[in-house]
Design a protein around this motif. Sequence first.
Motif, PDB file in Angstrom:
ATOM      1  N   GLU A  23       0.578  -1.190   0.205  1.00 47.76           N
ATOM      2  CA  GLU A  23       0.045   0.052  -0.005  1.00 47.76           C
ATOM      3  C   GLU A  23       0.868   1.324  -0.096  1.00 47.76           C
ATOM      4  O   GLU A  23       0.583   1.990  -0.774  1.00 47.76           O
ATOM      5  CB  GLU A  23      -0.931   0.099   1.464  1.00 47.76           C
ATOM      6  N   ARG A  24       1.986   1.353   0.917  1.00 45.62           N
ATOM      7  CA  ARG A  24       2.738   2.544   1.110  1.00 45.62           C
ATOM      8  C   ARG A  24       3.598   2.744  -0.183  1.00 45.62           C
ATOM      9  O   ARG A  24       4.011   3.737  -0.649  1.00 45.62           O
ATOM     10  CB  ARG A  24       3.468   2.377   2.130  1.00 45.62           C
ATOM     11  N   VAL A  25       4.002   1.533  -1.018  1.00 47.32           N
ATOM     12  CA  VAL A  25       4.818   1.637  -2.168  1.00 47.32           C
ATOM     13  C   VAL A  25       3.742   2.025  -3.254  1.00 47.32           C
ATOM     14  O   VAL A  25       4.313   2.568  -4.214  1.00 47.32           O
ATOM     15  CB  VAL A  25       5.636   0.436  -2.313  1.00 47.32           C
ATOM     16  N   GLY A  26       2.629   1.635  -3.444  1.00 43.83           N
ATOM     17  CA  GLY A  26       1.793   1.923  -4.326  1.00 43.83           C
ATOM     18  C   GLY A  26       1.805   0.612  -5.421  1.00 43.83           C
ATOM     19  O   GLY A  26       1.532   0.660  -6.713  1.00 43.83           O
ATOM     20  N   SER A  46      11.566   3.953 -10.523  1.00 39.97           N
ATOM     21  CA  SER A  46      10.625   4.851  -9.681  1.00 39.97           C
ATOM     22  C   SER A  46      10.063   3.774  -8.609  1.00 39.97           C
ATOM     23  O   SER A  46       9.958   4.253  -7.370  1.00 39.97           O
ATOM     24  CB  SER A  46       9.492   5.408 -10.411  1.00 39.97           C
ATOM     25  N   THR A  47       9.811   2.610  -8.813  1.00 43.10           N
ATOM     26  CA  THR A  47       9.425   1.719  -8.069  1.00 43.10           C
ATOM     27  C   THR A  47      10.503   1.323  -6.911  1.00 43.10           C
ATOM     28  O   THR A  47      10.192   1.162  -5.731  1.00 43.10           O
ATOM     29  CB  THR A  47       8.841   0.187  -8.634  1.00 43.10           C
ATOM     30  N   LEU A  48      11.570   1.203  -7.396  1.00 42.56           N
ATOM     31  CA  LEU A  48      12.869   1.092  -6.586  1.00 42.56           C
ATOM     32  C   LEU A  48      13.014   2.141  -5.608  1.00 42.56           C
ATOM     33  O   LEU A  48      13.322   2.011  -4.378  1.00 42.56           O
ATOM     34  CB  LEU A  48      14.228   0.806  -7.388  1.00 42.56           C
ATOM     35  N   GLU A  49      12.770   3.527  -6.030  1.00 42.73           N
ATOM     36  CA  GLU A  49      12.987   4.558  -5.250  1.00 42.73           C
ATOM     37  C   GLU A  49      11.720   4.553  -3.961  1.00 42.73           C
ATOM     38  O   GLU A  49      12.216   5.014  -3.007  1.00 42.73           O
ATOM     39  CB  GLU A  49      12.875   5.779  -5.999  1.00 42.73           C
ATOM     40  N   ALA A  50      10.607   3.999  -4.609  1.00 44.20           N
ATOM     41  CA  ALA A  50       9.388   4.297  -3.440  1.00 44.20           C
ATOM     42  C   ALA A  50       9.787   3.103  -2.487  1.00 44.20           C
ATOM     43  O   ALA A  50       9.407   3.293  -1.212  1.00 44.20           O
ATOM     44  CB  ALA A  50       8.269   3.861  -4.267  1.00 44.20           C
ATOM     45  N   MET A  51      10.375   1.950  -2.864  1.00 43.94           N
ATOM     46  CA  MET A  51      10.391   0.990  -1.818  1.00 43.94           C
ATOM     47  C   MET A  51      11.664   1.451  -0.890  1.00 43.94           C
ATOM     48  O   MET A  51      11.787   1.087   0.129  1.00 43.94           O
ATOM     49  CB  MET A  51      11.126  -0.462  -2.568  1.00 43.94           C
ATOM     50  N   CYS A  52      12.719   1.959  -1.331  1.00 41.27           N
ATOM     51  CA  CYS A  52      13.811   2.578  -0.565  1.00 41.27           C
ATOM     52  C   CYS A  52      13.296   3.647   0.499  1.00 41.27           C
ATOM     53  O   CYS A  52      13.689   3.477   1.831  1.00 41.27           O
ATOM     54  CB  CYS A  52      14.877   2.878  -1.345  1.00 41.27           C
ATOM     55  N   PRO A  59      19.322   0.693  -2.322  1.00 44.18           N
ATOM     56  CA  PRO A  59      18.906  -0.319  -3.446  1.00 44.18           C
ATOM     57  C   PRO A  59      20.114  -1.472  -2.967  1.00 44.18           C
ATOM     58  O   PRO A  59      19.257  -2.611  -3.204  1.00 44.18           O
ATOM     59  CB  PRO A  59      19.296   0.268  -4.628  1.00 44.18           C
ATOM     60  N   GLY A  60      20.912  -1.394  -2.667  1.00 47.73           N
ATOM     61  CA  GLY A  60      21.769  -2.656  -2.417  1.00 47.73           C
ATOM     62  C   GLY A  60      21.217  -3.401  -1.060  1.00 47.73           C
ATOM     63  O   GLY A  60      21.770  -4.561  -0.864  1.00 47.73           O
ATOM     64  N   ASP A  61      20.496  -2.822  -0.375  1.00 47.74           N
ATOM     65  CA  ASP A  61      19.958  -3.562   0.800  1.00 47.74           C
ATOM     66  C   ASP A  61      18.693  -4.352   0.106  1.00 47.74           C
ATOM     67  O   ASP A  61      18.081  -5.290   0.875  1.00 47.74           O
ATOM     68  CB  ASP A  61      19.242  -2.527   1.768  1.00 47.74           C
ATOM     69  N   LEU A  62      18.253  -4.144  -0.882  1.00 44.02           N
ATOM     70  CA  LEU A  62      17.051  -4.857  -1.548  1.00 44.02           C
ATOM     71  C   LEU A  62      17.546  -5.780  -2.631  1.00 44.02           C
ATOM     72  O   LEU A  62      16.902  -6.712  -2.827  1.00 44.02           O
ATOM     73  CB  LEU A  62      16.016  -3.881  -2.189  1.00 44.02           C
ATOM     74  N   LEU A  63      18.594  -5.435  -3.289  1.00 42.08           N
ATOM     75  CA  LEU A  63      19.100  -6.373  -4.433  1.00 42.08           C
ATOM     76  C   LEU A  63      20.616  -6.625  -4.095  1.00 42.08           C
ATOM     77  O   LEU A  63      21.365  -6.171  -3.811  1.00 42.08           O
ATOM     78  CB  LEU A  63      18.978  -5.583  -5.706  1.00 42.08           C
TER      79      LEU A  63
END
Length: 71
Positions: A23-26, A46-52, A59-63
């Motif tokens: 919900e928060r990321v869209g 833009s999705t990666l930015e929203a997740m971060c 980004p390196g924490d997610l990928l």
Amino acid sequence: MPIVVRIDVQLAKRKMSVGEFAERVGLTPANVAVLKNGRAKAVRFSTLEAMCRVLDCQPGDLLEWVEEETP
């Protein structure tokens, strides 16, 4: 696949549910599941930015890139 998505690790650190994160990321929870399970073929910046932004991470924490095992 040599790129591993670590969303679940960041969600656990923050005690955040997939539903709240989506919900928060869209995103839809189904699309978050596609990302978490490594079935996504691409991620928009833009999705990666929203997740971060939502997870307050880089980004390196997610990928993560991992070497493919060769038989």
